[in-house]
Design a protein around this motif. Structure first.
Motif, PDB file in Angstrom:
ATOM      1  N   ASN A 111      -0.815   0.561   6.390  1.00 30.37           N
ATOM      2  CA  ASN A 111       0.464   1.283   6.460  1.00 30.37           C
ATOM      3  C   ASN A 111       1.607   0.277   6.508  1.00 30.37           C
ATOM      4  O   ASN A 111       2.099  -0.079   7.554  1.00 30.37           O
ATOM      5  CB  ASN A 111       0.500   2.198   7.679  1.00 30.37           C
ATOM      6  CG  ASN A 111       1.793   2.993   7.757  1.00 30.37           C
ATOM      7  OD1 ASN A 111       2.425   3.282   6.729  1.00 30.37           O
ATOM      8  ND2 ASN A 111       2.193   3.352   8.958  1.00 30.37           N
ATOM      9  N   PHE A 154      -6.543  -3.961  -2.719  1.00 27.26           N
ATOM     10  CA  PHE A 154      -6.477  -2.558  -2.309  1.00 27.26           C
ATOM     11  C   PHE A 154      -7.012  -1.662  -3.424  1.00 27.26           C
ATOM     12  O   PHE A 154      -6.712  -1.875  -4.601  1.00 27.26           O
ATOM     13  CB  PHE A 154      -5.039  -2.163  -1.979  1.00 27.26           C
ATOM     14  CG  PHE A 154      -4.390  -3.024  -0.919  1.00 27.26           C
ATOM     15  CD1 PHE A 154      -4.629  -2.787   0.431  1.00 27.26           C
ATOM     16  CD2 PHE A 154      -3.570  -4.077  -1.271  1.00 27.26           C
ATOM     17  CE1 PHE A 154      -4.050  -3.582   1.406  1.00 27.26           C
ATOM     18  CE2 PHE A 154      -2.983  -4.881  -0.305  1.00 27.26           C
ATOM     19  CZ  PHE A 154      -3.222  -4.635   1.038  1.00 27.26           C
ATOM     20  N   ASP A 155      -7.795  -0.646  -3.035  1.00 26.46           N
ATOM     21  CA  ASP A 155      -8.295   0.340  -3.984  1.00 26.46           C
ATOM     22  C   ASP A 155      -8.429   1.682  -3.274  1.00 26.46           C
ATOM     23  O   ASP A 155      -7.980   1.828  -2.126  1.00 26.46           O
ATOM     24  CB  ASP A 155      -9.622  -0.116  -4.593  1.00 26.46           C
ATOM     25  CG  ASP A 155     -10.694  -0.401  -3.540  1.00 26.46           C
ATOM     26  OD1 ASP A 155     -10.600   0.134  -2.406  1.00 26.46           O
ATOM     27  OD2 ASP A 155     -11.630  -1.171  -3.830  1.00 26.46           O
ATOM     28  N   ASP A 156      -9.058   2.650  -3.946  1.00 26.55           N
ATOM     29  CA  ASP A 156      -9.144   3.981  -3.351  1.00 26.55           C
ATOM     30  C   ASP A 156     -10.054   4.033  -2.136  1.00 26.55           C
ATOM     31  O   ASP A 156     -10.022   4.993  -1.369  1.00 26.55           O
ATOM     32  CB  ASP A 156      -9.593   5.005  -4.399  1.00 26.55           C
ATOM     33  CG  ASP A 156     -10.973   4.692  -4.976  1.00 26.55           C
ATOM     34  OD1 ASP A 156     -11.526   3.617  -4.686  1.00 26.55           O
ATOM     35  OD2 ASP A 156     -11.487   5.535  -5.739  1.00 26.55           O
ATOM     36  N   ILE A 214      -2.715   4.946  -6.822  1.00 23.92           N
ATOM     37  CA  ILE A 214      -4.154   4.742  -6.655  1.00 23.92           C
ATOM     38  C   ILE A 214      -4.850   6.102  -6.650  1.00 23.92           C
ATOM     39  O   ILE A 214      -5.871   6.304  -7.320  1.00 23.92           O
ATOM     40  CB  ILE A 214      -4.458   3.976  -5.359  1.00 23.92           C
ATOM     41  CG1 ILE A 214      -4.101   2.488  -5.490  1.00 23.92           C
ATOM     42  CG2 ILE A 214      -5.918   4.149  -4.956  1.00 23.92           C
ATOM     43  CD1 ILE A 214      -5.070   1.660  -6.318  1.00 23.92           C
ATOM     44  N   LYS A 215      -4.302   7.035  -5.913  1.00 26.51           N
ATOM     45  CA  LYS A 215      -4.941   8.335  -5.739  1.00 26.51           C
ATOM     46  C   LYS A 215      -4.901   9.172  -7.016  1.00 26.51           C
ATOM     47  O   LYS A 215      -5.798  10.012  -7.235  1.00 26.51           O
ATOM     48  CB  LYS A 215      -4.299   9.082  -4.572  1.00 26.51           C
ATOM     49  CG  LYS A 215      -4.606   8.442  -3.212  1.00 26.51           C
ATOM     50  CD  LYS A 215      -4.032   9.231  -2.073  1.00 26.51           C
ATOM     51  CE  LYS A 215      -4.395   8.599  -0.724  1.00 26.51           C
ATOM     52  NZ  LYS A 215      -5.838   8.642  -0.441  1.00 26.51           N
ATOM     53  N   PRO A 265       0.806  -1.224   0.000  1.00 25.70           N
ATOM     54  CA  PRO A 265       0.000   0.000   0.000  1.00 25.70           C
ATOM     55  C   PRO A 265       0.842   1.278   0.000  1.00 25.70           C
ATOM     56  O   PRO A 265       0.489   2.240  -0.697  1.00 25.70           O
ATOM     57  CB  PRO A 265      -0.818  -0.131   1.289  1.00 25.70           C
ATOM     58  CG  PRO A 265      -0.935  -1.598   1.499  1.00 25.70           C
ATOM     59  CD  PRO A 265       0.382  -2.171   1.052  1.00 25.70           C
ATOM     60  N   ASN A 266       1.920   1.297   0.761  1.00 19.94           N
ATOM     61  CA  ASN A 266       2.728   2.515   0.822  1.00 19.94           C
ATOM     62  C   ASN A 266       3.416   2.811  -0.509  1.00 19.94           C
ATOM     63  O   ASN A 266       3.609   3.972  -0.858  1.00 19.94           O
ATOM     64  CB  ASN A 266       3.764   2.407   1.945  1.00 19.94           C
ATOM     65  CG  ASN A 266       3.126   2.470   3.321  1.00 19.94           C
ATOM     66  OD1 ASN A 266       1.925   2.711   3.453  1.00 19.94           O
ATOM     67  ND2 ASN A 266       3.916   2.244   4.351  1.00 19.94           N
ATOM     68  N   ILE A 311      -7.311   1.836   0.814  1.00 15.62           N
ATOM     69  CA  ILE A 311      -5.846   1.853   0.884  1.00 15.62           C
ATOM     70  C   ILE A 311      -5.313   2.657   2.059  1.00 15.62           C
ATOM     71  O   ILE A 311      -4.272   2.336   2.628  1.00 15.62           O
ATOM     72  CB  ILE A 311      -5.228   2.347  -0.443  1.00 15.62           C
ATOM     73  CG1 ILE A 311      -3.729   2.010  -0.465  1.00 15.62           C
ATOM     74  CG2 ILE A 311      -5.504   3.845  -0.664  1.00 15.62           C
ATOM     75  CD1 ILE A 311      -3.101   2.141  -1.818  1.00 15.62           C
ATOM     76  N   ASP A 312      -6.047   3.689   2.485  1.00 19.59           N
ATOM     77  CA  ASP A 312      -5.566   4.511   3.605  1.00 19.59           C
ATOM     78  C   ASP A 312      -5.724   3.808   4.954  1.00 19.59           C
ATOM     79  O   ASP A 312      -5.266   4.330   5.981  1.00 19.59           O
ATOM     80  CB  ASP A 312      -6.289   5.867   3.623  1.00 19.59           C
ATOM     81  CG  ASP A 312      -5.780   6.791   2.531  1.00 19.59           C
ATOM     82  OD1 ASP A 312      -4.613   6.629   2.101  1.00 19.59           O
ATOM     83  OD2 ASP A 312      -6.539   7.690   2.119  1.00 19.59           O
ATOM     84  N   ARG A 315       0.180   3.853  -3.023  1.00 17.44           N
ATOM     85  CA  ARG A 315      -0.865   4.808  -2.621  1.00 17.44           C
ATOM     86  C   ARG A 315      -0.987   5.975  -3.598  1.00 17.44           C
ATOM     87  O   ARG A 315      -2.091   6.336  -4.031  1.00 17.44           O
ATOM     88  CB  ARG A 315      -0.586   5.313  -1.205  1.00 17.44           C
ATOM     89  CG  ARG A 315      -1.665   6.238  -0.656  1.00 17.44           C
ATOM     90  CD  ARG A 315      -1.442   6.554   0.809  1.00 17.44           C
ATOM     91  NE  ARG A 315      -1.830   5.410   1.651  1.00 17.44           N
ATOM     92  CZ  ARG A 315      -0.975   4.586   2.239  1.00 17.44           C
ATOM     93  NH1 ARG A 315       0.328   4.765   2.103  1.00 17.44           N
ATOM     94  NH2 ARG A 315      -1.405   3.580   2.973  1.00 17.44           N
ATOM     95  N   GLN A 316       0.128   6.584  -3.982  1.00 18.79           N
ATOM     96  CA  GLN A 316       0.061   7.748  -4.866  1.00 18.79           C
ATOM     97  C   GLN A 316      -0.511   7.393  -6.229  1.00 18.79           C
ATOM     98  O   GLN A 316      -1.195   8.210  -6.860  1.00 18.79           O
ATOM     99  CB  GLN A 316       1.458   8.362  -5.043  1.00 18.79           C
ATOM    100  CG  GLN A 316       2.428   7.496  -5.836  1.00 18.79           C
ATOM    101  CD  GLN A 316       3.806   8.114  -5.939  1.00 18.79           C
ATOM    102  OE1 GLN A 316       4.691   7.848  -5.110  1.00 18.79           O
ATOM    103  NE2 GLN A 316       4.012   8.943  -6.939  1.00 18.79           N
TER     104      GLN A 316
END
Length: 361
Positions: A360, A351-353, A287-288, A280-281, A356-357, A284-285
């Motif tokens: 960590n 994982f998706d939008d 996905i966003k 995820p880390n 994902i947050d 993350r960018q």
């Protein structure tokens, strides 16, 4: 032509992070005097388990990843090193800076000379390390493969992050959903000899034979050798060589991050779907910013934690590696050794939008 990337359905029964430490199946153990197979597992020998034996204090174990400084394997190994502190052991990570087939051999020999009780290895090549591992086993060094297996008679246990079949088939399902079942796809793998990658790809190819995937065509499989720059270049090469390419699967954390970085800054963003296995880390960018819709992975911390306890249980005589034996894994509870010494962590999380947050690592 722009491909419409729709938000795919979430894979059923998506596990929570706590459940990602899935049931593991480990492989046959061996004794100093016997490395031959038995009904219990490929290397169970004639050893007798004592499930009530305490974990020995001061055990020396070492993690030997495919290569050091690989972000994913660093997470796995650090978690295993921390786990060793719980049971009073000493653990470290050593390994090559490249992921070539024979680069791990010298490290195995050195660790044996240093008197380690157990070596945990993510094999770059299942056969290249076999001779040194068998030699280590003959000296009563316990061998636990994790993440990427060796040949079965060259280790005592294999801690598998998830069912190889589930991983491979789910990757095709993800890319198919993102492409509405139509288009040319490619695979960006790690090294050509990586046991786990090749097994997953085999199941991907088999999944593609199903009628529901008749609209998908696998045009190329390339290898980035788990090197960031080479994976970046391989992504560029794929897209240039195959102008009708609509999707890429990269079942390697280094590869998917490099591919996402290239696509995010190119004309292909929003036109070529990308999925695979990543942290995820790392992702993350992407996905966003819309480069990636979904990707998958298990919890690498739980993988390292379990592998560490499995090695300690072997070295302490609690288990031999025979099918059906059970051992305790700290906060993860009890685990049972399955057929052929494989313990499966379980289905990966997607994982998706939307989620994902929440993670960590």
């Amino acid at each position: 032509m722009t491909v419409r990337l729709r938000a795919p359905r979430r894979i059923a029964a998506m596990a929570s992070m706590g459940a990602l430490a899935l049931t593991l199946a480990a492989c046959g153990g061996t004794t100093k005097d016997s490395s031959s197979g038995s009904e219990g597992g490929p290397a169970a020998g004639n050893a007798t388990a004592n499930p009530n034996a305490p974990l020995k204090k001061g055990l020396k174990i070492a993690f030997l990843p495919k290569q050091v400084n690989n972000p994913y394997e660093t997470i796995v190994d650090k978690a295993g090193i921390e786990a060793a502190k719980e049971y009073g052991g000493e653990a470290k990570e050593v390994g090559p800076s490249d992921a070539s087939a024979s680069s791990q051999v010298s490290y195995i020999n050195t660790l044996v000379q240093q008197g380690h009780d157990a070596i945990l290895i993510a094999a770059n090549d299942e056969n290249a390390v076999c001779g040194p591992l068998k030699s280590a086993m003959s000296k009563n060094v316990k061998i636990v493969a994790y993440d990427s297996d060796t040949a079965k008679d060259c280790r005592n246990l294999f801690i598998n992050q998830a069912s190889s079949e589930d991983i491979g088939r789910s990757q095709i399902k993800l890319i198919s959903e993102q492409l509405d079942g139509k288009g040319e796809i490619a695979i960006l793998s790690a090294t050509a000899n990586a046991t786990n990658q090749n097994t997953w790809i085999k199941f991907m190819e088999d999944e593609l034979k199903k009628p529901e995937y008749a609209g998908l065509k696998l045009v190329k499989t390339v290898y980035g050798d788990d090197d960031d720059q080479k994976s970046f270049q391989q992504t560029q090469g794929l897209l240039q060589a195959h102008p009708n390419l609509k999707g890429i699967i990269s079942p390697t954390t280094v590869g998917i991050a490099a591919a996402a970085r290239y696509i995010s800054g190119s004309q292909y963003k929003g036109k070529v779907a990308l999925t695979g296995l990543g942290t995820p880390n790392q992702m993350r960018q992407f996905i966003k910013d819309g480069t990636v819709d979904q990707f998958a992975l298990w919890n690498p911390k739980d993988l390292g934690y379990l592998a560490s306890y499995a090695a300690a249980s072997l070295a302490s005589g609690q288990i031999t590696g025979a099918e059906g034996e059970k051992f305790k894994v700290g906060r993860l509870g009890e685990r049972t050794i399955g057929k052929d010494g494989e313990v499966i962590l379980g289905p990966p999380t997607v994982f998706d939008d939307k989620n994902i947050d929440q993670f960590n690592f």
